[in-house]
Design a protein around this motif. Structure first.
Motif, mmCIF file in Angstrom:
data_model
loop_
_atom_site.group_PDB
_atom_site.id
_atom_site.type_symbol
_atom_site.label_atom_id
_atom_site.label_comp_id
_atom_site.label_asym_id
_atom_site.label_seq_id
_atom_site.Cartn_x
_atom_site.Cartn_y
_atom_site.Cartn_z
ATOM 1 N N THR A 99 0.856 -1.194 0.000
ATOM 2 C CA THR A 99 0.000 0.000 0.000
ATOM 3 C C THR A 99 0.892 1.244 0.000
ATOM 4 O OG1 THR A 99 -0.181 0.172 2.419
ATOM 5 C CG2 THR A 99 -1.808 -1.225 1.280
ATOM 6 N N GLY A 100 0.365 2.316 -0.587
ATOM 7 C CA GLY A 100 1.134 3.568 -0.643
ATOM 8 C C GLY A 100 2.421 3.401 -1.431
ATOM 9 N N ALA A 101 2.284 2.813 -2.626
ATOM 10 C CA ALA A 101 3.474 2.466 -3.415
ATOM 11 C C ALA A 101 3.814 3.516 -4.469
ATOM 12 C CB ALA A 101 3.268 1.106 -4.069
ATOM 13 N N THR A 102 3.138 4.658 -4.432
ATOM 14 C CA THR A 102 3.370 5.676 -5.461
ATOM 15 C C THR A 102 4.522 6.628 -5.114
ATOM 16 O OG1 THR A 102 1.554 6.828 -4.380
ATOM 17 C CG2 THR A 102 1.065 5.751 -6.480
ATOM 18 N N HIS A 103 4.834 6.751 -3.825
ATOM 19 C CA HIS A 103 5.887 7.689 -3.418
ATOM 20 C C HIS A 103 6.709 7.118 -2.268
ATOM 21 C CE1 HIS A 103 2.848 10.322 -5.354
ATOM 22 N NE2 HIS A 103 3.942 10.739 -5.959
ATOM 23 N N GLY A 104 7.818 7.779 -1.985
ATOM 24 C CA GLY A 104 8.610 7.505 -0.776
ATOM 25 C C GLY A 104 9.043 6.050 -0.632
ATOM 26 N N ILE A 105 8.900 5.529 0.578
ATOM 27 C CA ILE A 105 9.375 4.173 0.893
ATOM 28 C C ILE A 105 8.638 3.140 0.036
ATOM 29 C CG2 ILE A 105 9.499 2.424 2.740
ATOM 30 C CD1 ILE A 105 9.667 4.851 4.748
ATOM 31 N N GLY A 118 -2.237 3.622 -4.543
ATOM 32 C CA GLY A 118 -1.980 5.055 -4.382
ATOM 33 C C GLY A 118 -3.332 5.735 -4.333
ATOM 34 N N THR A 119 -3.357 7.032 -4.027
ATOM 35 C CA THR A 119 -4.666 7.679 -3.837
ATOM 36 C C THR A 119 -5.131 8.523 -5.024
ATOM 37 O OG1 THR A 119 -3.750 9.683 -2.866
ATOM 38 C CG2 THR A 119 -4.264 7.875 -1.350
ATOM 39 N N ARG A 120 -4.199 8.846 -5.947
ATOM 40 C CA ARG A 120 -4.556 9.839 -6.978
ATOM 41 C C ARG A 120 -4.928 9.161 -8.300
ATOM 42 N NH1 ARG A 120 0.154 13.999 -4.982
ATOM 43 N NH2 ARG A 120 0.615 12.605 -3.264
ATOM 44 N N PRO A 121 -6.237 9.244 -8.674
ATOM 45 C CA PRO A 121 -6.708 8.521 -9.860
ATOM 46 C C PRO A 121 -5.909 8.833 -11.127
ATOM 47 C CG PRO A 121 -8.543 9.490 -8.649
ATOM 48 C CD PRO A 121 -7.298 9.974 -7.988
ATOM 49 N N ASP A 135 -7.994 5.142 -1.281
ATOM 50 C CA ASP A 135 -7.784 6.223 -0.315
ATOM 51 C C ASP A 135 -8.401 5.793 1.012
ATOM 52 O OD1 ASP A 135 -7.752 8.443 1.255
ATOM 53 O OD2 ASP A 135 -8.293 9.830 -0.367
ATOM 54 N N PHE A 136 -7.542 5.517 1.986
ATOM 55 C CA PHE A 136 -8.014 4.943 3.243
ATOM 56 C C PHE A 136 -8.707 5.968 4.147
ATOM 57 C CE2 PHE A 136 -4.200 1.946 2.566
ATOM 58 C CZ PHE A 136 -4.916 1.208 1.641
ATOM 59 N N LEU A 137 -8.794 7.222 3.686
ATOM 60 C CA LEU A 137 -9.616 8.191 4.417
ATOM 61 C C LEU A 137 -11.088 7.829 4.234
ATOM 62 C CD1 LEU A 137 -7.829 11.551 3.492
ATOM 63 C CD2 LEU A 137 -7.856 10.426 5.725
ATOM 64 N N ASN A 172 2.083 -0.074 4.144
ATOM 65 C CA ASN A 172 3.043 1.031 4.171
ATOM 66 C C ASN A 172 2.386 2.406 4.182
ATOM 67 O OD1 ASN A 172 5.720 2.440 3.442
ATOM 68 N ND2 ASN A 172 4.396 2.946 1.703
ATOM 69 N N SER A 173 1.151 2.520 3.626
ATOM 70 C CA SER A 173 0.511 3.842 3.555
ATOM 71 C C SER A 173 0.499 4.492 4.928
ATOM 72 C CB SER A 173 -0.954 3.711 3.118
ATOM 73 O OG SER A 173 -1.040 3.522 1.744
ATOM 74 N N GLY A 174 0.790 5.787 4.949
ATOM 75 C CA GLY A 174 0.744 6.474 6.234
ATOM 76 C C GLY A 174 0.683 7.970 6.025
ATOM 77 N N ILE A 175 0.038 8.650 6.977
ATOM 78 C CA ILE A 175 -0.014 10.114 6.934
ATOM 79 C C ILE A 175 0.348 10.659 8.310
ATOM 80 C CG2 ILE A 175 -1.695 10.317 5.054
ATOM 81 C CD1 ILE A 175 -3.873 10.861 7.224
ATOM 82 N N ILE A 192 4.418 -1.102 8.441
ATOM 83 C CA ILE A 192 5.418 -0.038 8.609
ATOM 84 C C ILE A 192 4.944 0.896 9.714
ATOM 85 C CG2 ILE A 192 6.839 1.706 7.461
ATOM 86 C CD1 ILE A 192 7.047 -1.252 6.328
ATOM 87 N N ALA A 193 5.591 0.779 10.845
ATOM 88 C CA ALA A 193 5.257 1.650 11.980
ATOM 89 C C ALA A 193 6.225 2.823 11.973
ATOM 90 C CB ALA A 193 5.300 0.836 13.273
ATOM 91 N N SER A 194 6.859 3.115 13.098
ATOM 92 C CA SER A 194 7.772 4.262 13.179
ATOM 93 C C SER A 194 8.465 4.229 14.534
ATOM 94 C CB SER A 194 6.962 5.558 13.070
ATOM 95 O OG SER A 194 7.721 6.671 13.502
ATOM 96 N N ILE A 195 9.613 4.886 14.620
ATOM 97 C CA ILE A 195 10.216 5.037 15.959
ATOM 98 C C ILE A 195 9.242 5.768 16.884
ATOM 99 C CG2 ILE A 195 12.677 4.888 15.384
ATOM 100 C CD1 ILE A 195 12.715 8.017 15.381
ATOM 101 N N ASP A 207 8.716 12.752 1.157
ATOM 102 C CA ASP A 207 7.776 13.888 1.205
ATOM 103 C C ASP A 207 7.177 14.052 2.603
ATOM 104 O OD1 ASP A 207 8.261 14.157 -1.432
ATOM 105 O OD2 ASP A 207 6.331 13.334 -2.116
ATOM 106 N N LEU A 208 6.886 12.890 3.253
ATOM 107 C CA LEU A 208 6.261 12.934 4.584
ATOM 108 C C LEU A 208 7.151 13.702 5.564
ATOM 109 C CD1 LEU A 208 3.743 11.551 6.053
ATOM 110 C CD2 LEU A 208 5.400 9.935 6.939
ATOM 111 N N THR A 209 8.450 13.435 5.506
ATOM 112 C CA THR A 209 9.404 14.104 6.405
ATOM 113 C C THR A 209 9.497 15.587 6.050
ATOM 114 O OG1 THR A 209 10.607 12.059 6.642
ATOM 115 C CG2 THR A 209 11.814 14.050 7.210
#
Ligand code: NAP
Length: 250
Positions: free
Chosen positions: A13-19, A38-41, A65-67, A91-94, A141-144, A192-194
Motif C-alpha cells: 500500500t502507498g506504493a506511489t511515493h517515498g518508501i 496510491g490515492t490519486r486517480p 484512499d483509506f480516508l 506502508n501507507s501512512g499520513i 510499517i510503523a515508526s520510531i 515527502d512525509l518528512t
C-alpha cells in the motif's frame, strides 16, 4: 542464499511515493507480481498505462484512499479475487502534527483510518487468503514514534504504537498457519512525509543527533523489509525492527 520473489504475489500500500515506491521497485526487480496502491486517480491511470506500454502484465496499481471506508473496502473486494497473496506490506501512512491541546477530532479519525484501521482491515483480509495457502509474510510499517515520541505527535504516535500492538497480536494468531507478521519502524527517512513535517533547520539539527550522521534513504528501509518478507525469514515473528541509524538509543 539469495532473496528473490519469483512466483510471489506482493501487495504494497502507498506504493506511489517515498518508501513504498522504493519497495515496488525492489520487489519488482526481484521478480514479484505486484499489487500496488496510491490515492490519486490520474497518477494511477498514467502508471498503469506505462506498465501496459512496457508489457509489465504482472504489476498493477489500484486507487485506494483509506480516508474513505468505501475506498478501503473496494480494495479488499479486489484483493479477494487473488487466489494467493504471499507478502503484504502495509506502508501507507499520513501525519498531521499539532500540540495535543490543539488537535482536532477530524485529524484523529483521519490518521487512525489511514495508519491503523486500514492495516487492520487489510491484515484481516489477506490473512484469510494466506491461511488457505499455508504461507504468508505481513510487514506493517510503523515508526520510531510508536516507541518514543516528540512534540506534536500524539495522534501519529498513538497509531504507530497501535500498529506495533496489532502486529504482536496478529503474529500469535497467524503463526500456526506459517504466516509471519512483523513491524519495521523507520527513524527519519528523506521522503515527502518528512519534508512536510520537519523544516530544513530541524532536519539539519536532527542529523547531528543521529549516530549514523545522516537520515535514512528509502533503500535503507527497503532492504530490511525485503529480508523479513523473503524465504530467508523463517522464524522472526511479532517483532518491531527499528531502522533508525541508532537514534532511539541516544
Ligand atoms: N518518512 C519517514 O521519515 C518515516 C519515518 C517513520 C515511519 N514512516 C512511515 O513509512 C510509511 C511511508 O512513509 P513515506 O515517508 O514513504 O511517506 P510518503 O512519501 O508521504 O508516501 C506515502 C504513501 O502513502 C500513500 N497515502 C497517503 N495518504 C493515503 C491515504 N489517505 N490512503 C492510502 N494511501 C495513502 C501515498 O499515496 P499518494 O501519494 O498516492 O497519495 C504514498 O504512496 C508511512 O507509514 C510512514 O508513517 C515514515
Amino acid at each position: 542464499m539469495e532473496i528473490h520473489f519469483e512466483n510471489k504475489v506482493v501487495l504494497i500500500t502507498g506504493a506511489t511515493h517515498g518508501i513504498g515506491k522504493q519497495l515496488a521497485h525492489d520487489f519488482g526487480k526481484l521478480g514479484a507480481e505486484l499489487i500496488l496502491t496510491g490515492t490519486r486517480p490520474d497518477e494511477i491511470k498514467e502508471l498503469n498505462e506505462n506498465l501496459i506500454r512496457n508489457n509489465r502484465k504482472n504489476i498493477k496499481y489500484y486507487c485506494a484512499d483509506f480516508l474513505s471506508e468505501d475506498s478501503l473496502f473496494n480494495l479488499t473486494h479486489e484483493l479477494r479475487k487473488f487466489s494467493k497473496i504471499d507478502v503484504c506490506i502495509n506502508n501507507s501512512g499520513i501525519n498531521r502534527i499539532d500540540y495535543i491541546y490543539d488537535t482536532s477530532l477530524t485529524d484523529w479519525s483521519d490518521i487512525i483510518n489511514v495508519n491503523l484501521k486500514a492495516p487492520f482491515v487489510i491484515c484481516r483480509e489477506v490473512s484469510q487468503i494466506m491461511k488457505k495457502n499455508g504461507y504468508g509474510k505481513i510487514i506493517n510499517i510503523a515508526s520510531i514514534f510508536g516507541v518514543i515520541s516528540r512534540e506534536k505527535r500524539s495522534i501519529y504516535s498513538s497509531t504507530k504504537s497501535g500498529l506495533i500492538g496489532l502486529t504482536r497480536a496478529a503474529a500469535i494468531d497467524l503463526a500456526p498457519y506459517n504466516i509471519l507478521v512483523n513491524c519495521v519502524s523507520p527513524g527519519f527517512v528523506l521522503t515527502d512525509l518528512t519534508k512536510k513535517t520537519l523544516s530544513e533547520t530541524e532536519i539539519k539539527d536532527l542529523v547531528k543527533r543521529i549516530p549514523m550522521g545522516r537520515l535514512a534513504t528509502p533503500e535503507d528501509i527497503s532492504k530490511v523489509i525485503l529480508f523479513l518478507s523473503s524465504e530467508l525469514n523463517t522464524y522472526i515473528s511479532g517483532q518491531n525492527i527499528i531502522v533508525d541509524g541508532g537514534y532511539v538509543n541516544t
